[in-house]
Write a protein that holds these residues in place. Structure first.
Motif, PDB file in Angstrom:
ATOM      1  N   VAL A  83      -6.072 -11.627  -1.626  1.00 45.62           N
ATOM      2  CA  VAL A  83      -5.068 -11.993  -0.627  1.00 45.62           C
ATOM      3  C   VAL A  83      -3.726 -11.360  -1.032  1.00 45.62           C
ATOM      4  O   VAL A  83      -2.682 -12.005  -1.032  1.00 45.62           O
ATOM      5  N   TYR A  84      -3.803 -10.076  -1.397  1.00 44.07           N
ATOM      6  CA  TYR A  84      -2.605  -9.414  -1.884  1.00 44.07           C
ATOM      7  C   TYR A  84      -1.576  -9.265  -0.778  1.00 44.07           C
ATOM      8  O   TYR A  84      -1.905  -8.987   0.360  1.00 44.07           O
ATOM      9  N   HIS A  85      -0.306  -9.448  -1.128  1.00 41.11           N
ATOM     10  CA  HIS A  85       0.764  -9.419  -0.140  1.00 41.11           C
ATOM     11  C   HIS A  85       0.845  -8.072   0.568  1.00 41.11           C
ATOM     12  O   HIS A  85       0.744  -7.020  -0.062  1.00 41.11           O
ATOM     13  N   SER A  86       1.027  -8.111   1.880  1.00 41.05           N
ATOM     14  CA  SER A  86       1.010  -6.893   2.705  1.00 41.05           C
ATOM     15  C   SER A  86       2.331  -6.690   3.424  1.00 41.05           C
ATOM     16  O   SER A  86       2.376  -6.084   4.489  1.00 41.05           O
ATOM     17  N   ASP A  87       3.419  -7.207   2.847  1.00 36.94           N
ATOM     18  CA  ASP A  87       4.743  -7.039   3.435  1.00 36.94           C
ATOM     19  C   ASP A  87       5.207  -5.584   3.302  1.00 36.94           C
ATOM     20  O   ASP A  87       4.515  -4.752   2.700  1.00 36.94           O
ATOM     21  N   PHE A  88       6.382  -5.276   3.815  1.00 29.88           N
ATOM     22  CA  PHE A  88       6.885  -3.908   3.840  1.00 29.88           C
ATOM     23  C   PHE A  88       7.013  -3.322   2.431  1.00 29.88           C
ATOM     24  O   PHE A  88       6.522  -2.224   2.151  1.00 29.88           O
ATOM     25  N   ASN A  89       7.693  -4.039   1.540  1.00 35.74           N
ATOM     26  CA  ASN A  89       7.975  -3.495   0.212  1.00 35.74           C
ATOM     27  C   ASN A  89       6.706  -3.274  -0.605  1.00 35.74           C
ATOM     28  O   ASN A  89       6.535  -2.243  -1.254  1.00 35.74           O
TER      29      ASN A  89
END
Length: 354
Positions: free
Chosen positions: A265-271
């Motif tokens: 569930v790795y973060h998929s935000d912009f950065n």
């Protein structure tokens, strides 16, 4: 075994290290990392042409497909304001930035003539219906977009019709009705993501900030992504869809590696997404290229190529055990999710510290 895993895992953590930084980027810095032509398309669905009470989208046009991504991000931004400044917290950025990277590196070109591709920053073009990357990406965006329409997340006054290029038409679906009939499980997975956002409430009475859980939203986004990618992989792994065996193998390895990211569930935000894609190879691979010695690739790209090959191979030699353990560890509770990632990453890095 831990020593064998240490270097690839270190590369994995290095690739994502910038994404883990807490300081938000400036608007100017973000603009530099948008997909090509991002500022030339609208986030408003009413901009698409309407004919006979139907909204017409040319899905094989780069700008039209890009606008679909921008509409989804624009309409979902309010649910992720609390995650990142300047709309960087949206969990759909991984999809949009990957799309832009694929276009910029020439992976949507006709595989029979991919050597003729030259990225032109001033002239967006069409996506080849013969491209394996284009076909796989088709299902990613179409399942997401049409699910947003079907779930009423997007208030669309007319029926959506995607324009077919004619070639290989049976490999795709071009409306909510067609996609629902042909791929109900993928549509359900994407609908679940938008229904979850609709179920959240404004935080502290502020209608522009919602109480959406980043972990829950990210998990559902990756779940929908996997369902769509599985359709694409079942259709577009034949050599005829790619310019070389090496590029075909990289495609399969990369998408299988994404299963590891999904299972954590790795973060998929912009950065996080921008940092991850820094190592994405700058051009389609040619047969005979050695990723360890090829001078055409930067160190970050070589590390990326090594990593995306290593993780799926590790899962294969363990007969699926590696990804299965990750999934059983991270998908239960938030506590197990956090402790599982911390313990595994710490154990894998220990040999490097010795």
């Amino acid at each position: 075994m831990w020593s064998a895993l240490a270097i690839p895992t270190f590369l994995f953590l290095s690739l994502f290290s910038v994404g883990l930084a807490s300081n938000p980027e400036s608007v100017r810095a973000i603009n530099k990392n948008y997909p090509p032509f991002w500022n030339q398309v609208s986030g408003d669905i009413t901009v698409f042409p309407v004919k006979d009470n139907k909204i017409i989208i040319n899905i094989w046009n780069y700008l039209d497909r890009l606008q679909m991504y921008k509409i989804l991000i624009t309409q979902t931004n309010k649910y992720f304001v609390h995650i990142g400044a300047n709309d960087t917290g949206n969990v759909l950025w991984a999809l949009a930035l990957t799309y832009g990277k694929l276009y910029k590196t020439g992976r949507f070109s006709d595989p029979s003539n991919s050597s003729a591709y030259v990225y032109d920053a001033g002239s967006p073009g069409y996506l080849s219906v013969k491209s394996g990357w284009g076909g796989i990406n088709f299902f990613e965006i179409v399942m997401n977009f049409l699910a947003a329409v079907e779930s009423k997340f997007l208030n669309v006054p007319y029926e959506i019709v995607l324009v077919s290029r004619g070639e290989n038409k049976s490999d795709f679906c071009y409306s909510v009705k067609e996609c629902r009939a042909s791929y109900p499980e993928a549509m359900d997975a994407a609908v679940e993501f938008y229904q979850y956002l609709q179920s959240t409430r404004p935080a502290l009475g502020n209608v522009s900030v919602y109480d959406a859980s980043e972990e829950r939203a990210t998990l559902l986004m990756w779940k929908a992504h996997r369902a769509a990618i599985d359709i694409g992989l079942s259709k577009f792994t034949n050599m005829s869809w790619y310019s070389s065996v090496s590029e075909r193998n990289f495609t399969v390895d990369f998408l299988n590696f994404m299963e590891f990211c999904e299972s954590t569930v790795y973060h998929s935000d912009f950065n996080s997404s921008k940092s991850f894609l820094l190592g994405f190879p700058c051009k389609p691979l040619e047969d005979g290229e050695n990723m360890a010695s090829n001078t055409n690739f930067k160190t970050r790209e070589k590390a990326f190529l090594t990593l995306v090959k290593f993780m799926p191979n590790l899962n294969k030699v363990t007969d699926g055990w590696f990804f299965m353990v990750w999934k059983s560890t991270v998908e239960s509770t938030q506590l197990r999710h956090s402790l599982g990632r911390f313990l595994i990453e710490t154990l894998l890095l220990m040999p490097l510290k010795a």
